[in-house]
Design an enzyme around this catalytic site. Structure first.
Site, PDB file in Angstrom:
ATOM      1  N   GLU A   1       0.644  -1.145  -0.044  1.00  0.00           N
ATOM      2  CA  GLU A   1       0.003  -0.190  -0.030  1.00  0.00           C
ATOM      3  C   GLU A   1       0.937   1.134   0.024  1.00  0.00           C
ATOM      4  O   GLU A   1       1.451   1.589   1.107  1.00  0.00           O
ATOM      5  CB  GLU A   1      -0.844  -0.006   1.244  1.00  0.00           C
ATOM      6  CG  GLU A   1      -1.654   1.207   1.239  1.00  0.00           C
ATOM      7  CD  GLU A   1      -2.483   1.310   2.894  1.00  0.00           C
ATOM      8  OE1 GLU A   1      -2.197   0.252   3.449  1.00  0.00           O
ATOM      9  OE2 GLU A   1      -3.198   2.338   2.978  1.00  0.00           O
TER      10      GLU A   1
ATOM     11  N   ASP B   1      -4.393  -0.731   9.954  1.00  0.00           N
ATOM     12  CA  ASP B   1      -5.493  -0.036  10.362  1.00  0.00           C
ATOM     13  C   ASP B   1      -6.745  -0.153   9.397  1.00  0.00           C
ATOM     14  O   ASP B   1      -6.827  -0.986   8.797  1.00  0.00           O
ATOM     15  CB  ASP B   1      -5.070   1.412  10.366  1.00  0.00           C
ATOM     16  CG  ASP B   1      -4.593   2.178   8.811  1.00  0.00           C
ATOM     17  OD1 ASP B   1      -4.112   3.270   8.755  1.00  0.00           O
ATOM     18  OD2 ASP B   1      -5.155   1.289   7.873  1.00  0.00           O
TER      19      ASP B   1
END
Length: 667
Positions: free
Chosen positions: A441, A520
């Protein structure tokens, strides 16, 4: 649980600031106290925005407290006409009490960021102690709070004064935050941006120097930084660009609505100020604000700026007949290389969540587009050479996009061997059984992963943003999405059905395909989207056990040396594991507060060494396989249809009603 009591006494009513203390994450970020301090700073900014404050001063004291002061009008201290308590007490102890709800002309705040009315009351609720001094009406007043409650009632102190303003000193309560200190870099960036949008206001940050025990009784000394941008947002944007080569000089403009006519949808004073330029390559710089509240996640005002600038540039291109035949311009072609600072002024802004990181006001798109379009049209036609430079860049972007899309569609049709994606950092080995590729990411994390990897066996493919929800995407159009195209080309496998022959994996280039995202909620969302892609369009990879999920840690615990035991670092996957680690340290005799806990905001915050040690080293990493039998896959596909399908809202609602109590929500 069949005998659990559920009656009238089971219902608990939270009063005052209790909701904030019970669920602080619903009202603020709990990684650190930065947001609750920003709420207090925003009150000073609103006074400056209204034209009353000329100075904003923030002080970081050595004891961990933070001072915030302005020279505005001072919070009213008289009794509220309905509540019969001092207004300053009401503001700090009552949710949804503030001077920013009444938006009529002539009221205290026509334009303000703190529309929710929970700002400094949340600051107070999550503080061990909060002291307030108000200077107004020729007098000084003080009131003190502890854990959100009044402990020192309002009283007049000292000699009469002609000064006005409000001063706070806040001691954040560490039990509500992952780390008790306000990040200095974030605070400096926030104050610097406030100064840029308030050219007549001086913004100061003072940091108390540490003192020795011998000098502890002496006068404290401070390191001070002061910001005042006489050149406004143009000077600020140039500072952010850090000398990067720009295509054109910065275009600075502002436009605000006048007194509205009967059919004018905008209120008097609504509008925007902006500074924008373009770069041919390299990173882009973008910051946006609403009533001087930073919106790092953008929102409808950014969309309006994009729409207005696209309309102006498109009009310029059409007017000068610059568009080549067959090229169709899109907003991202014009805006993709833009760098800007945007300050929107919206009468009644609506944000997503209490942290106000993204504007969601629907009218802001039309407001920004309307305010930007005409000045941009005028500026482009007054500076034709700049307009041509932007037009040429936009056309190049459009041509590159169209060529890329065409190549992806041709690849889907089986046109032969495709060139590996340029952003893929491949491994040296050609043994697919041993090779691994990490779908990472973000470019920042991708950079750390490239430095920390085993170059012989591990490849890195950074992904930009969230991948398309491909559950209902037609297979022959999958390659129109850049990220999906790059994943397919990198792994060497075309999309297929579960019933496809085993030969579909003949060209598989990696034995392990690992999804590595932040620990997260956003990272979990990216994991789900990638798993959706593999389950729906690459099911053989899942069936044969080639797909994995890397589990980077959320915390790092730095434990000091103890006797013969040297200092060490321990990583925790989540809150539960952190708690278990701390319990173990206590049992080992390590004293409380001697170890330090760092919460990783994301993969990009981890060094190459940390990323290797925790998520990539086969000896120490946690890599979870996503492997299913054919029967399990068929069952899972039905569940994913309900969860990810566009026409399955009713089914999702029913499922959440049945299973909503079985999950934990990170809010």
């Amino acid at each position: 649980m069949a005998n659990a009591r559920y009656d009238e006494a089971s219902i608990r009513v939270l009063k005052g600031l209790e909701p904030v203390k019970e669920r602080p994450g619903m009202y603020t970020r709990t990684s650190d106290p930065g947001h609750v301090i920003a709420e207090a700073i925003d009150n000073c900014v609103d006074e400056a925005l209204a034209g009353y404050a000329k100075k904003i001063e923030v002080t970081l004291f050595a004891d961990g407290s933070i001072g915030i002061a302005d020279d505005g009008r001072g919070i009213p201290v008289g009794p509220h006409p309905e509540e019969k308590v001092p207004v300053v007490e009401l503001v700090f102890t009552r949710l949804h009490a503030g001077g920013k709800f009444n938006k009529r002309a002539g009221e205290a705040y026509s334009f303000a960021g703190g529309l929710h009315g929970v700002g400094v009351s949340v600051t107070n609720a999550l503080a061990q102690r909060l002291d307030v001094e108000v200077r107004r009406d020729g007098a000084r007043w003080q009131i003190g709070f502890a854990d959100g409650d009044v402990v020192k009632p309002l009283k007049k102190v000292g000699e009469p004064t002609r000064d006005t303003g409000t001063t706070l000193r806040v001691w954040p309560n560490p039990k509500y935050f992952d780390q008790p200190k306000v990040p200095l870099d974030d605070l400096e960036r926030l104050l610097r941006s406030k100064a840029a949008f308030l050219p007549n206001v001086t913004v100061t940050l003072a940091t108390e120097r540490a003192r020795s025990a011998a000098a502890n009784a002496g006068t404290p000394s401070f390191d001070t930084r002061t910001w005042r941008y006489r050149g406004g947002i143009e000077e600020y944007l140039n500072e952010l660009l850090e000398g990067a080569a720009t295509l054109i000089p910065v275009f600075v403009g502002d436009n605000y609505a006048g007194k509205p006519a009967d059919n004018d949808p905008f209120a008097e004073g609504e509008g925007a100020a902006w500074a924008i330029t373009w770069v041919d390559d390299g990173a882009t710089v973008r910051e946006s604000y609403v009533n001087l509240i930073p919106t790092p996640s953008g929102g409808t005002h950014d969309s309006g700026l994009r729409e207005g600038m696209f309309g102006a540039v498109k009009n310029f291109i059409d007017l000068h007949n610059l568009l080549p035949k067959g090229v169709k311009l899109q907003p991202e072609d014009v805006f993709g290389r833009a760098c800007y600072v945007l300050s929107a002024r919206v009468l009644d802004p609506q944000f997503q969540g209490q942290t106000k990181e993204r504007l969601s006001s629907r009218d802001a798109v039309r407001l920004m587009a309307t305010m930007v379009r005409d000045p941009a049209d005028l500026w482009l036609n007054e500076h034709v050479e700049y307009g041509r430079a932007i037009a040429e860049l936009s056309i190049r972007q459009a041509q590159q996009r169209m060529r890329s899309a065409q190549n992806r569609i041709e690849k889907k049709k089986g046109s032969g061997v495709a060139v590996l994606p340029g952003k893929l950092t491949d491994c040296e080995s050609s043994d697919a059984r041993e090779n691994e590729v990490f779908l990472v990411e973000g470019d920042s994390a991708g950079g750390s992963a490239k430095q920390g990897r085993d170059k012989n066996l591990q490849a890195i493919l950074p992904l930009r943003g969230k991948v398309l929800n491909s559950w209902e995407q037609e297979r022959d159009r999958l390659f129109a999405n850049n990220e999906i195209h790059d994943i397919a080309v990198a792994i060497g496998v075309d999309p297929h059905d579960l019933d496809a022959p085993e030969t579909v994996l003949d060209n598989l280039r990696y034995g392990k395909i690992a999804i590595m995202a932040d620990a997260d909620v956003d990272g979990s969302h990216i994991q789900v989207l990638l798993l959706t892609l593999f389950l729906r369009h690459f099911p053989k990879l899942v069936e044969r056990g080639h797909v994995y999920i890397a589990k980077p840690p959320l915390y790092r615990v730095d434990v000091p040396s103890q006797g013969k035991r040297t200092a060490r670092k321990i990583y925790a996957l989540d809150d539960a594991e952190l708690e278990a680690i701390e319990d173990k340290l206590r049992k080992e005799g390590v004293k409380d507060a001697t170890w330090q806990v760092q919460r990783f905001k994301g993969l990009g915050e981890m060094s190459a060494e940390q990323l290797w040690e925790t998520a990539m080293n086969p000896a120490t990493r946690r890599l979870l396989p996503v492997a299913m039998s054919r029967a399990e896959l068929a069952s899972t596909l039905k569940v994913f249809t309900m969860l990810m399908g566009k026409g399955e809202a009713a089914s999702r609602r029913a499922w959440m009603e049945r299973h909503g109590n079985e999950v934990e929500a990170d809010v």
